[in-house]
Design a protein around this motif. Structure first.
Motif, PDB file in Angstrom:
ATOM      1  N   VAL A 755      -4.005  25.248 -54.592  1.00 19.43           N
ATOM      2  CA  VAL A 755      -4.802  25.361 -53.605  1.00 19.43           C
ATOM      3  C   VAL A 755      -4.556  26.199 -52.811  1.00 19.43           C
ATOM      4  CG1 VAL A 755      -5.166  23.913 -51.453  1.00 19.43           C
ATOM      5  CG2 VAL A 755      -4.627  22.936 -53.543  1.00 19.43           C
ATOM      6  N   ASN A 756      -2.836  27.056 -52.970  1.00 24.22           N
ATOM      7  CA  ASN A 756      -3.112  28.292 -51.849  1.00 24.22           C
ATOM      8  C   ASN A 756      -2.520  29.456 -53.441  1.00 24.22           C
ATOM      9  OD1 ASN A 756      -3.396  27.249 -49.127  1.00 24.22           O
ATOM     10  ND2 ASN A 756      -1.287  26.567 -49.503  1.00 24.22           N
ATOM     11  N   LEU A 757      -1.964  30.131 -52.597  1.00 21.07           N
ATOM     12  CA  LEU A 757      -1.820  30.968 -53.420  1.00 21.07           C
ATOM     13  C   LEU A 757      -0.077  30.860 -53.293  1.00 21.07           C
ATOM     14  CD1 LEU A 757      -1.746  33.545 -55.482  1.00 21.07           C
ATOM     15  CD2 LEU A 757      -1.940  35.430 -53.807  1.00 21.07           C
ATOM     16  N   ILE A 758       0.849  31.392 -54.221  1.00 24.68           N
ATOM     17  CA  ILE A 758       2.484  30.910 -54.062  1.00 24.68           C
ATOM     18  C   ILE A 758       3.041  32.130 -54.577  1.00 24.68           C
ATOM     19  CG2 ILE A 758       4.090  29.325 -54.142  1.00 24.68           C
ATOM     20  CD1 ILE A 758       2.367  27.540 -54.243  1.00 24.68           C
ATOM     21  N   GLN A 792       1.481  31.589 -45.083  1.00 20.61           N
ATOM     22  CA  GLN A 792       1.457  30.259 -43.808  1.00 20.61           C
ATOM     23  C   GLN A 792       2.104  29.356 -44.268  1.00 20.61           C
ATOM     24  OE1 GLN A 792      -0.999  27.736 -45.986  1.00 20.61           O
ATOM     25  NE2 GLN A 792      -1.536  26.043 -44.512  1.00 20.61           N
ATOM     26  N   ARG A 793       2.964  29.216 -44.992  1.00 19.21           N
ATOM     27  CA  ARG A 793       4.658  28.480 -45.094  1.00 19.21           C
ATOM     28  C   ARG A 793       5.524  29.841 -45.849  1.00 19.21           C
ATOM     29  NH1 ARG A 793       5.680  23.105 -46.642  1.00 19.21           N
ATOM     30  NH2 ARG A 793       4.441  23.635 -48.826  1.00 19.21           N
ATOM     31  N   TRP A 794       7.124  29.586 -45.441  1.00 20.20           N
ATOM     32  CA  TRP A 794       8.089  30.496 -46.317  1.00 20.20           C
ATOM     33  C   TRP A 794       9.267  28.885 -46.426  1.00 20.20           C
ATOM     34  CZ3 TRP A 794      13.018  32.261 -45.346  1.00 20.20           C
ATOM     35  CH2 TRP A 794      13.270  32.403 -44.182  1.00 20.20           C
ATOM     36  N   GLY A 795       9.910  29.541 -47.349  1.00 14.00           N
ATOM     37  CA  GLY A 795      11.034  28.266 -47.209  1.00 14.00           C
ATOM     38  C   GLY A 795      11.920  28.892 -48.847  1.00 14.00           C
ATOM     39  N   THR A 796      12.632  28.253 -48.837  1.00 13.70           N
ATOM     40  CA  THR A 796      14.392  28.449 -49.831  1.00 13.70           C
ATOM     41  C   THR A 796      14.462  27.586 -50.697  1.00 13.70           C
ATOM     42  OG1 THR A 796      14.809  30.687 -48.484  1.00 13.70           O
ATOM     43  CG2 THR A 796      16.215  29.087 -50.303  1.00 13.70           C
ATOM     44  N   ILE A 805      13.219  32.056 -53.262  1.00  9.82           N
ATOM     45  CA  ILE A 805      12.691  32.112 -51.619  1.00  9.82           C
ATOM     46  C   ILE A 805      10.781  32.006 -52.293  1.00  9.82           C
ATOM     47  CG2 ILE A 805      11.958  33.584 -49.668  1.00  9.82           C
ATOM     48  CD1 ILE A 805      14.882  34.845 -50.675  1.00  9.82           C
ATOM     49  N   TRP A 806      10.432  31.554 -51.452  1.00 10.92           N
ATOM     50  CA  TRP A 806       8.876  30.493 -51.939  1.00 10.92           C
ATOM     51  C   TRP A 806       8.162  31.392 -50.692  1.00 10.92           C
ATOM     52  CZ3 TRP A 806       6.642  27.324 -49.493  1.00 10.92           C
ATOM     53  CH2 TRP A 806       6.976  26.703 -48.420  1.00 10.92           C
ATOM     54  N   ALA A 807       6.507  31.784 -50.518  1.00  9.70           N
ATOM     55  CA  ALA A 807       5.440  31.767 -49.692  1.00  9.70           C
ATOM     56  C   ALA A 807       4.272  31.758 -50.273  1.00  9.70           C
ATOM     57  CB  ALA A 807       5.717  33.412 -48.761  1.00  9.70           C
ATOM     58  N   GLU A 808       3.210  30.936 -49.768  1.00  9.22           N
ATOM     59  CA  GLU A 808       2.362  30.505 -49.208  1.00  9.22           C
ATOM     60  C   GLU A 808       1.103  30.957 -48.651  1.00  9.22           C
ATOM     61  OE1 GLU A 808       1.499  26.249 -48.813  1.00  9.22           O
ATOM     62  OE2 GLU A 808       3.414  25.890 -50.355  1.00  9.22           O
ATOM     63  N   GLN A 809       0.343  31.849 -49.273  1.00 12.82           N
ATOM     64  CA  GLN A 809      -1.115  32.842 -48.705  1.00 12.82           C
ATOM     65  C   GLN A 809      -2.283  31.401 -48.477  1.00 12.82           C
ATOM     66  OE1 GLN A 809      -1.689  36.540 -49.623  1.00 12.82           O
ATOM     67  NE2 GLN A 809      -2.717  36.819 -48.157  1.00 12.82           N
ATOM     68  N   LEU A 810      -3.195  31.858 -48.421  1.00 12.19           N
ATOM     69  CA  LEU A 810      -4.682  30.741 -48.281  1.00 12.19           C
ATOM     70  C   LEU A 810      -5.158  31.443 -49.090  1.00 12.19           C
ATOM     71  CD1 LEU A 810      -4.705  29.418 -44.137  1.00 12.19           C
ATOM     72  CD2 LEU A 810      -4.137  28.338 -46.177  1.00 12.19           C
ATOM     73  N   LEU A 811      -5.836  30.855 -49.750  1.00 16.38           N
ATOM     74  CA  LEU A 811      -6.586  31.221 -50.917  1.00 16.38           C
ATOM     75  C   LEU A 811      -8.287  31.464 -49.802  1.00 16.38           C
ATOM     76  CD1 LEU A 811      -6.572  29.358 -53.880  1.00 16.38           C
ATOM     77  CD2 LEU A 811      -5.410  32.704 -53.495  1.00 16.38           C
TER      78      LEU A 811
END
Length: 812
Positions: A755-758, A792-796, A805-811
């Motif tokens: 749903v998002n680009l991770i 949009q979100r990020w975390g560990t 470490i991850w981050a999400e970007q809206l498609l």
């Protein structure tokens, strides 16, 4: 005059010595006009101690040493009144004084005639007079009904009390046979019993029932106790039979009232359902007390609110909640169930509710204002023939909650004070049960509302799983519980599936459930493994228990269970840990349903014991089922093995829609009203295809940053996401740069299209990156800040090998 003597045989001629026609037990003396004794009876010898030879021809007053004043009074009154009766003081031969009762009368018309004197001991005379007075009073004044029949069983004596009791004048029964005065079917039995009493001499006590005039057999009759006994003369000859009748209707009515109160204690308030409670009150009162009963409650009570202590409004508006009649068609009812009943201010119902006191109308006057103003109601009551009316308030804890109306139309007896006391007692008991039901309904609604607000209203719809669920609260006896479930989206397209259960019911269980659910959501955001999450949750429950147990008025957490599962659609595995919770079930598409062998772990709150996490492969097309223990123990015998068998049967054929599977679980395992809360969650996992995942291992060199950007751009082009290239390159560049500069071990980059680009960058270090705001002169420290701004979100999240470490970007 003598008392019967049963210890001597009959004398010749058939009369005993104690016969009333033999006066030898009294002193009989005949004296001439000069007072000389002419005759001295054997009774005189026994009473005074003088033999006949010593008394004849001697002055009687001198022999007996009668004082002069008494002697003068006796002579004067005898001469003046031609007879005398009185008390004298005489003396026996041995000199002892003796009080006697004497009667003197002349034996001729002139003063020269002799005198007859009859005397007896004063104490004996007084005893005989008392006996005669008792017999006269018993027959004429006593409430006992008395009757005497002769040997031919014909009535010869009937006292007034029996006349009043049976409503038949004595003149209509005297001389008639006993069998003619009782019902035809009871006549032979009564006659046989009477003859048995006269033949055997054994008294008999019989309880008889007589219906009041005009009453049906369904109403309590008049109850009388009849004692029959044989009558004999002193010679032992049977003179007939005596019968004593006592009306014991009041005694039997009191026993019936006590039995009814005992029955009411068992029947009324059997549940905490308000409507059932008021209906039980009506069923107890009809037909034992009334022909028709209506129970009206205020709207505040029905809705669970606190009613006013008294009704202050101009008219009493009540709602009919129960009614009962001796007839199924309810001919005397003026309102259907659930209807609002309005009474005028002059009506007994309004006066009863407004004052909190009962209103008794033994005789209903249909012309009274409150009835005459309502022509339809008055006509209906007149048509039925209602004649007696009673209204009793339903009061508990100082609050009037409604009124109970009782009427009689078939029972001819009017309501009296005894009926009022009985109904007040029953209404008081019912009122406490009604108030308990009202309070329980209010608390139950509050707890249920709290629980429903704490449960998820709309679960998220992640691409990794399809879910369906049910939450079924317990019945009204147990109240709401602490069961809950949740679906938690995690990083890397993973999904957290949670099911938990707090032991107990009510507000405390619901509130504790809300706390635990919030704690699980918070811990899940930290991307903790299932076993670590349960360990933190265990500490939280232990601290809650200690804090709440310190307050005597707040019960502690007496136990909770939880299961936490993390499904990874990329690896097609699930990491599961449970704390005293039932194991999850997996329905395979090609084999039997399996209950996963996950170490149980201790329930939450015990502390000090570890939890184990198990990784389970999840094949495509399978269905996972998570549930609380109320589902498998809902059967009447609470057989857990049977519950697991039924659950496996319900989960079979996992290719069906999930809602259909949930329906089968509910229908096959749960009764109509489960004793405990039940929550279950059914999930169909979906794996993420390899074409949506790209993974690269990067060297620990700064040149790897450029390589990472190039790989990202190429992958986005392949996914037709060129528009995201600039932002994606920036995010990847910062994450890889931080890993190379500050971490250790191998570095890898993974891109996930969902749903998002991770974006995920993993390394071998467990050090945690911190977001900070760099100063103006700082050359670095802005990497994570830029990531937070563009993602949009990020975390560990931490793994056994390091961290990611991850981050999400809206498609688009």
């Amino acid at each position: 005059m003598g008392s019967p003597k049963t210890d001597k045989p009959p004398a010749p001629g058939g009369e005993t010595e104690g016969s009333r026609f033999d006066i030898t037990d009294a002193a009989v003396v005949v004296v001439d006009s000069y007072g000389l004794v002419q005759h001295w009876s054997g009774g005189a010898e026994a009473l005074f101690g003088y033999a006949m030879t010593d008394a004849v021809a001697h002055p009687v007053t001198e022999i007996l040493a009668i004082p002069w004043d008494e002697r003068w009074e006796m002579a004067e009154r005898s001469l003046a009144g031609r007879g005398w009766t009185g008390t004298l003081t005489a003396h026996r031969r041995d000199g002892r004084p003796l009080q006697i009762r004497a009667q003197a009368c002349p034996l001729g018309p002139d003063r020269q005639a002799s005198w007859l004197i009859v005397a007896a001991d004063l104490a004996t005379t007084q005893a005989r007079e008392r006996e005669h007075a008792i017999l006269r009073g018993l027959f004429t004044q006593s409430p006992f009904g008395l009757a005497v029949v002769d040997p031919q069983l014909r009535f010869v004596m009937i006292n007034p009390a029996l006349e009043r009791m049976e409503g038949v004048p004595a003149r209509l029964r005297l001389g008639r046979a006993l069998s003619d005065t009782v019902p035809e079917e009871a006549g032979p039995m009564t006659e046989a019993r009477a003859r048995e009493v006269m033949e055997t001499g054994e008294p008999q006590v019989v309880v008889s029932h007589a219906d009041p005039p005009g009453a049906s057999s369904s109403y309590p009759p008049h109850v009388r106790s009849r004692s029959s006994f044989r009558l004999q003369d002193p010679a032992g000859h049977t003179l007939g039979m005596g019968q004593a009748v006592l009306d014991v209707t009041g005694y039997y009515r009191a026993r019936r009232h006590l039995a009814l109160i005992n029955e009411a204690g068992v029947r009324i308030g059997s549940t905490l359902d308000l409507d059932r409670t008021v209906q039980e009150l009506a069923e107890v009162l009809v037909p034992q007390v009334a022909d028709f009963v209506a129970v009206d409650l205020s709207a505040a009570v029905i809705h669970g609110h606190e009613p006013d202590p008294v009704l202050i409004a101009g008219s009493a508006e009540l709602i009919r909640r129960a009614q009962q009649s001796i007839r199924d068609d309810l001919p005397e009812s003026v309102a259907p169930l659930g209807a609002r009943v309005t009474y005028s201010e002059t009506s007994p119902q309004h006066r009863c509710v407004a004052t909190g006191r009962p209103v008794l109308d033994p005789v209903v006057d249909l012309s009274t204002p409150w009835l005459s103003q309502d022509a339809a109601r008055s006509a209906k009551l007149r048509e039925v023939g209602i004649h007696s009316h009673l209204v009793v308030p339903l009061r508990a804890r100082g609050i009037t909650m409604g009124a109970t109306t009782l009427v009689r139309w078939k029972n001819p007896e009017a309501f009296d004070a005894d009926d009022l006391l009985l109904v007040e007692e029953l209404a008081a008991r019912a009122a406490v049960c009604i108030d308990n039901a009202r309070r329980f309904a209010r608390e139950h609604r509050a707890a249920l509302s709290l629980q429903r607000n704490l449960l998820p209203k709309d679960l998220p719809t992640p691409t990794a799983v399809d879910v369906a669920y049910r939450y079924l609260p317990a019945d009204t006896h147990a109240g709401v519980g602490g069961d809950w479930f949740d679906v938690l989206p995690l990083s890397g397209t993973r999904i957290g599936l949670v099911v938990g259960d707090v032991v107990g019911h009510g507000m405390n269980a619901a509130a504790t459930m809300g706390r635990l659910r919030t704690a699980v959501q918070t811990l899940a955001d930290l991307d903790l493994p299932p076993d670590e999450l349960l360990a933190h949750l265990d500490d939280l429950v232990a601290h809650l228990d200690e804090a709440e147990s310190a307050d005597r008025h707040v019960p502690g957490v007496i136990g909770a269970t939880c299961l936490y599962c993390v499904y990874d659609p990329i690896s097609r595995t699930a990491d599961v840990a449970r704390a005293g919770h039932p194991p999850p079930a997996i329905a395979h598409p090609d084999k039997a349903v399996e209950f996963l062998d996950i170490p149980a772990g201790p329930p939450l709150g015990l502390g000090g014991l570890p939890f184990e996490c198990t990784q389970v492969p999840i094949p495509d097309g399978s269905v996972l089922a998570f549930y609380t223990d109320g589902l498998i123990t809902a059967s009447s015998d609470r057989d857990i093995d049977l519950g697991f068998t039924r659950l496996a049967f319900a989960l079979a054929y996992p290719d069906r829609p999930l809602e259909e599977i949930c329906d089968d679980m509910e229908h096959l395992l749960l009764p109509d009203r489960p004793r405990d809360d039940v929550a279950f969650l059914v999930a169909r996992p979906r794996s993420l295809s390899e074409e949506n995942v790209a993974t690269w291992r990067l060297p620990r060199e700064l040149t790897a940053v450029g390589q990472a950007r190039s790989l990202t751009t190429e992958q986005l082009d392949a996914w037709d996401l060129e528009d995201l290239a600039f932002t994606a390159e920036l995010i990847v560049s910062e994450l890889v740069t931080n890993a190379i500069r500050h971490a250790s071990g191998p570095v890898s980059l993974r891109l996930i299209r969902d749903v998002n680009l991770i974006f995920e960058v993993s390394d071998g270090s467990h050090t945690s990156p911190h977001l900070r705001r760099a100063h103006t002169n700082d050359e670095g420290g802005r990497g994570l800040f830029l990531v937070a701004q563009f993602a949009q979100r990020w975390g560990t999240r931490y793994t056994t090998d390091g961290k990611t470490i991850w981050a999400e970007q809206l498609l688009p």
